[in-house]
Design a protein around this motif. Structure first.
Motif, mmCIF file in Angstrom:
data_model
loop_
_atom_site.group_PDB
_atom_site.id
_atom_site.type_symbol
_atom_site.label_atom_id
_atom_site.label_comp_id
_atom_site.label_asym_id
_atom_site.label_seq_id
_atom_site.Cartn_x
_atom_site.Cartn_y
_atom_site.Cartn_z
ATOM 1 N N ILE A 62 -8.772 13.456 3.481
ATOM 2 C CA ILE A 62 -8.106 13.471 2.176
ATOM 3 C C ILE A 62 -7.040 12.393 2.118
ATOM 4 O O ILE A 62 -6.863 11.707 1.091
ATOM 5 N N PHE A 63 -6.319 12.208 3.213
ATOM 6 C CA PHE A 63 -5.301 11.166 3.259
ATOM 7 C C PHE A 63 -5.919 9.783 3.034
ATOM 8 O O PHE A 63 -5.391 8.953 2.273
ATOM 9 N N ILE A 64 -7.056 9.526 3.678
ATOM 10 C CA ILE A 64 -7.716 8.221 3.508
ATOM 11 C C ILE A 64 -8.238 8.054 2.094
ATOM 12 O O ILE A 64 -8.059 6.998 1.461
ATOM 13 N N LEU A 65 -8.845 9.085 1.550
ATOM 14 C CA LEU A 65 -9.485 8.980 0.237
ATOM 15 C C LEU A 65 -8.490 8.924 -0.910
ATOM 16 O O LEU A 65 -8.682 8.195 -1.876
ATOM 17 N N TYR A 66 -7.421 9.697 -0.797
ATOM 18 C CA TYR A 66 -6.516 9.851 -1.932
ATOM 19 C C TYR A 66 -5.168 9.155 -1.752
ATOM 20 O O TYR A 66 -4.335 9.207 -2.642
ATOM 21 N N THR A 67 -4.953 8.571 -0.600
ATOM 22 C CA THR A 67 -3.674 7.895 -0.380
ATOM 23 C C THR A 67 -3.883 6.450 0.062
ATOM 24 O O THR A 67 -3.458 5.511 -0.625
ATOM 25 N N VAL A 68 -4.514 6.260 1.195
ATOM 26 C CA VAL A 68 -4.690 4.906 1.739
ATOM 27 C C VAL A 68 -5.442 4.012 0.767
ATOM 28 O O VAL A 68 -5.142 2.812 0.642
ATOM 29 N N ARG A 69 -6.381 4.561 0.014
ATOM 30 C CA ARG A 69 -7.250 3.754 -0.826
ATOM 31 C C ARG A 69 -6.601 3.314 -2.127
ATOM 32 O O ARG A 69 -7.099 2.419 -2.813
ATOM 33 N N THR A 70 -5.479 3.923 -2.497
ATOM 34 C CA THR A 70 -4.862 3.592 -3.777
ATOM 35 C C THR A 70 -4.106 2.258 -3.703
ATOM 36 O O THR A 70 -3.598 1.860 -2.655
ATOM 37 N N LYS A 71 -4.039 1.573 -4.835
ATOM 38 C CA LYS A 71 -3.351 0.279 -4.906
ATOM 39 C C LYS A 71 -1.860 0.430 -4.666
ATOM 40 O O LYS A 71 -1.218 -0.450 -4.089
ATOM 41 N N VAL A 72 -1.306 1.560 -5.109
ATOM 42 C CA VAL A 72 0.132 1.779 -4.925
ATOM 43 C C VAL A 72 0.452 1.863 -3.436
ATOM 44 O O VAL A 72 1.424 1.256 -2.958
ATOM 45 N N PHE A 73 -0.355 2.589 -2.680
ATOM 46 C CA PHE A 73 -0.122 2.705 -1.243
ATOM 47 C C PHE A 73 -0.299 1.352 -0.563
ATOM 48 O O PHE A 73 0.487 0.981 0.312
ATOM 49 N N GLN A 74 -1.331 0.629 -0.970
ATOM 50 C CA GLN A 74 -1.561 -0.683 -0.370
ATOM 51 C C GLN A 74 -0.386 -1.628 -0.626
ATOM 52 O O GLN A 74 0.045 -2.362 0.265
#
Length: 793
Positions: A714-726
């Motif tokens: 879930i962390f990878i799908l909903y956090t790492v993948r977002t532009k804001v996190f990047q």
């Protein structure tokens, strides 16, 4: 052509996903049904199961056989085959038992549904198994009408006794009212003032044995009647008196044995020592040769084969002994029994006409119970007090316990027993292995970071998904924390004695309250309640997450229902609380103030829901308060998952450039990723119900791989993948690089770092374009364009 190929591919994927899911879920449910039908899981044993044949069980170094078989390995026939006699048909009948005819009284008769006749299977004088003649009943008589005919026992004792025996031949159909009526009639047959024939009394003994086959629950309900205490007490007292009049031949039935000793007939008047012994048999029933009597004995002679011995020292002309196979006629209000261990009651009666009634009784009991699963905790030497209608310790003392033998001494004669309490020998599991701990640790870290990110960037992202996702992550995070740090029961560290009798208190003969000792652990119970709640909450939020995703992707042109977030919150946090509260409330109400309720709710081995209820798996809290609701949620998620796979993930829309560039491999990986988010991988738990250890271990590792790391995914799908996190991650890395003084050495490093991170993120098997639903504006723009360009969606 391309459109047709894409359509066929979507249909193929949908069919494959649906079939695989149905097969896996069907197999799991099938295995669950099999376990429910069995009622319990067969425990492992150090002795091969094949050693004891025909349903025999290995206990304490020997085979305990069913009534139909006997011998070392339960291979010797001990029954009469199916038979016919005139117009009557009988099924297999164990030796010593009476079988009921398959023909029953007509529905228009007073005794409708009861057997028309009975027949006994017994040994003849040569030791051969033989069927006896048939006894035919009267369909216009029932136990209630026979109870009204007690005044006629003096003249009709034989017919009344036969009718009662026929009406009680099927113990499984007896009601509490039947028990009371039959007990009243039989008690009066033994009453010496009624002058019933000796044949009628012998038949009455058989009736009492049949009554003792009825369930404990029926006897308990019968005991709650207003006059039940007097009814049972009258029968017990009359049988004690009857035990003085049998002569030298014992009278033995499967659940009762009666033996008389008359000293005057053998020239032993004034003998001071009579030893009565009950030996162990191949089954739990009493059989011919189970009892023996010796006179002129001055001490006990316990042996491995003797289940109990009683040494009566008195100066009388006659004495009698009665052995009850169980304690159902002795319904105690102070001693609660929950186990099914053999609890024999032995009665000693002396001639009341002798003036010198001084007597002393020494007893030794060799209790039968599974010593590999239970340990004797304590015992009490008691007798049945007719004035109290309960067990009492007055005049009885402990004489020690050695090698599993329990010694007692009483200064009077009556019905004796040893009340025992046991502690179950639980096999506590090992601590979580490295694989599980590492997976849970990754999930905990991923879930914590996801919650922080979703809350901290909610204004920047301007998305409505935050509340559902945060709630899902929060419930899963707390569940994982309790699972890692609280699932083990602290009782596993309590050291128990290796001897059954080393811990018993021999100096104090205190009355016991129940036959099982529960080491209360409120902390473990609290952890089980919290795991139950947050486990259910996790699945409920998975279902709500799937429902919201369905609304956002499939019903894009329609707004979310009014008060959708409030409605989700009430369901996500409220429904699990209701289920847990109702479950705990029902179990507590069934047990009253008894601390046993804890183990009716949770397991002792781990702090989790009990897998076996009072009626097996079918009544367990795990089934109705967890497996059933979780199964319903998973079925709902599977249906929505298949719909989304068909209409979104595997749909090639030529008007959307995003779907043109996605390869089939990425679609497959994206489908698997969504399956994890929906909790689809939890159906692997059903495959762990198999009895094959090798297969169960394989599925356990697969299950552990997918589900202990669910938080990380879930962390990878909903956090790492977002532009804001990047973007934030790039800024953090840039700041760290500046702090380290390496910015001047590589002036273009931040740019190259962002390019590399962008390339790495794009390579993740997430829902690359379609699942930009975390950015609602992008989602609406793409799906709106898709609706205009492809009306068939």
């Amino acid at each position: 052509m391309a459109s047709s190929h894409a359509c066929n591919l979507r249909v193929l994927v949908a069919v494959v996903c649906g079939l695989l899911t149905a097969v896996v879920l069907g197999l799991g449910i099938w295995r669950l049904v099999i376990r429910i039908q069995r009622g319990t899981v067969t425990p492992s044993s150090s002795t091969p199961i094949e050693f004891c044949k025909n349903g025999g069980t290995w206990q304490n170094g020997r085979c305990i056989c069913p009534e139909e078989w006997k011998g070392l390995r339960c291979t010797i026939i001990n029954f009469c085959e199916n038979s016919t006699y005139g117009n009557f048909t009988f099924n297999r009948i164990p030796v010593g038992r009476y079988g009921s005819s398959l023909q029953v009284c007509d529905k228009n008769t007073l005794n409708a549904g009861n057997p028309l006749a009975i027949r006994q299977c017994s040994f003849n004088e040569n030791g051969e198994i033989k069927l006896q003649n048939v006894t035919i009943g009267n369909c216009n008589q029932n136990l209630e009408t026979l109870e009204k005919q007690i005044v006629n026992i003096s003249t009709q004792s034989q017919s009344i006794s036969n009718e009662v025996q026929i009406l009680t031949s099927n113990a499984s159909k007896l009601t509490p009212e039947n028990i009371l009526s039959a007990t009243k009639v039989v008690g009066q047959i033994f009453n010496t003032s009624r002058n019933a024939s000796s044949e009628a009394k012998i038949v009455a003994v058989t009736t009492v044995s049949q009554l003792l086959d009825a369930s404990e629950d029926v006897f308990q309900r019968a005991a709650s009647a207003a006059d039940s205490d007097d009814t049972f007490a009258t029968l017990i007292e009359q049988m004690e008196t009857y035990s003085l009049s049998l002569g030298t031949q014992p009278l033995i039935e499967p659940n009762i044995a009666i033996q008389s000793v008359n000293f005057s007939s053998g020239g032993n008047e004034g003998s001071t020592g009579v030893l009565f012994t009950v030996v162990k048999g191949a089954s739990d029933s009493l059989t011919s040769g189970s009892t023996s009597v010796k006179v002129d004995v001055d001490k006990l002679s316990p042996s491995e084969q003797a289940e109990l011995q009683i040494l009566l020292k008195t100066n009388v002309k006659a004495c009698g002994f009665v052995v009850y196979q169980n304690n159902k006629l002795f319904q105690s209000k102070t001693f609660i029994t929950k186990s099914d261990f053999s609890q024999k009651i032995v009665s000693s009666k002396t001639d009341e006409n002798v003036e010198d009634q001084s007597a002393s009784v020494e007893m030794v009991f060799n209790p039968m119970y599974n010593r590999t699963e239970f340990q004797l905790h304590s015992y009490a030497c008691v007798y049945w007090n007719f004035s109290m209608k309960d067990w009492d310790t007055h005049g009885c003392h402990k004489r020690g316990a050695t090698n599993g033998l329990l010694h007692c001494y009483c200064n009077h004669t009556t019905n004796f027993a040893v009340l025992m309490s046991f502690k179950k020998e639980y096999k506590y599991p090992e601590s979580l292995d490295v694989f599980s701990t590492f997976g849970c640790a990754l999930s905990i870290a991923g879930l914590a970071l996801t919650i922080i990110f979703q809350i901290g960037t909610r204004k920047v992202r301007k998305t409505s998904v935050t509340w559902v996702l945060v709630s899902l992550c929060a419930s899963m995070l707390i569940f994982n924390l309790f699972f890692v740090f609280g699932i083990e029961n602290s009782n596993k560290n309590i050291k128990t004695s290796t001897s059954d009798t080393s811990g018993t208190n021999l100096s104090n003969n205190e009355m016991l309250r129940q036959d099982t000792v529960v080491v209360s652990n409120p902390k473990c119970t609290a952890v089980a309640v919290l795991l139950h709640y947050f486990g259910l909450a996790t699945f409920v939020w998975m279902g709500l997450s799937a429902a919201q995703l369905y609304f956002l992707l499939i019903r894009t042109m329609k707004p979310l229902p009014q008060h959708f977030i409030l409605f989700n919150s009430l369901i996500g946090w409220g429904v699990p609380a209701i289920v847990v509260a109702v479950t705990v409330g029902i179990i507590c109400s069934q047990n009253g103030n008894n601390s046993q309720w804890e183990l009716d709710y949770r397991q002792e081995e781990i702090c989790w829901l009990a897998t076996q209820g009072s009626s097996g798996l079918i009544a367990s809290p795990l089934l109705w308060s967890f497996i059933v609701p979780v199964t319903l949620i998973l079925i709902s998620n599977i249906v929505m998952f298949i719909i989304i796979v068909i209409k979104v993930l595997w749909k090639n829309n030529q008007n959307l450039t995003s779907t043109k560039k996605v390869s089939s491999l990425k679609k497959i990986l994206s489908t698997l990723s969504v399956a994890v988010v929906f909790g689809i991988t939890w159906i692997l738990a059903y495959l762990m119900l198999t009895d094959n250890d090798n297969i169960r271990v394989i599925f356990s590792y697969i299950f552990c791989l997918f589900n202990t790391t669910q938080g990380l995914q879930i962390f990878i799908l909903y956090t790492v993948r977002t532009k804001v996190f990047q973007s934030k991650a790039s800024e953090v890395l840039k700041s760290l690089s500046s702090t380290a003084g390496r910015v001047k050495v590589l002036p273009s490093a931040p740019l190259r770092l962002r390019v590399r991170m962008y390339s790495m993120i794009r390579s993740l098997p997430a829902l690359q374009e379609r699942f930009r639903l975390l950015e609602p504006s992008t989602l609406s723009e793409e799906l709106s364009e898709g609706e205009r360009g492809s009306p068939s969606i």
